[in-house]
Design a protein around this motif. Structure first.
Motif, PDB file in Angstrom:
ATOM      1  N   ASP A 125      -7.243  -4.783  -2.668  1.00 40.44           N
ATOM      2  CA  ASP A 125      -7.405  -4.148  -1.513  1.00 40.44           C
ATOM      3  C   ASP A 125      -8.910  -4.654  -0.694  1.00 40.44           C
ATOM      4  N   MET A 145      -7.134   6.004   1.412  1.00 43.14           N
ATOM      5  CA  MET A 145      -6.732   5.053   0.385  1.00 43.14           C
ATOM      6  C   MET A 145      -7.151   5.516  -1.139  1.00 43.14           C
ATOM      7  N   VAL A 194       0.662  -1.114   0.032  1.00 45.86           N
ATOM      8  CA  VAL A 194       0.240   0.036  -0.301  1.00 45.86           C
ATOM      9  C   VAL A 194       0.754   1.360   0.133  1.00 45.86           C
TER      10      VAL A 194
END
Length: 115
Positions: free
Chosen positions: A89, A82, A63
């Protein structure tokens, strides 16, 4: 005792963004690290990002450069921004608060990345 409540999950298309929030209450003076973990179906829970009381951050390799963790020690809130989300994910995301005598978990919030 520390209580954590997550929010902000949902369904998003690949490449999209979501912002998760975790509101904490209780004995926050004993908390050092705040973290986000995630667990996908059939997989173990994994660390996504951690932020210390001094705002030092750690990210999972998967990430880095896409997710950002931040916290407000006055509001007792931690966020996970995000971006550039991918289908991989997809998971239930959990907030964690850890200190010398505490290790608290939220109930989790579902994030689904799909077209």
């Amino acid at each position: 005792q520390v209580q954590l409540v997550e929010s902000g999950g949902g369904l998003v298309q690949p490449g999209g963004s979501l912002r998760l929030s975790c509101a904490a209450s209780g004995s926050m003076f004993s908390i050092n690290d705040m973290s986000w973990y995630r667990q996908a179906p059939g997989k173990e829970r994994e660390l996504v990002a951690r932020i210390s009381s001094g705002s030092t951050t750690t990210y999972a390799d998967s990430v880095k450069d896409r997710f950002t963790i931040s916290r407000d020690n006055v509001k007792n809130t931690v966020w996970l921004q995000m971006n550039s989300l991918k289908p991989e994910d997809t998971a239930v995301y959990f907030c964690n608060a850890k200190g010398p005598v505490n290790n608290a978990w939220g109930q989790g919030t579902q994030v689904t990345v799909s077209s």
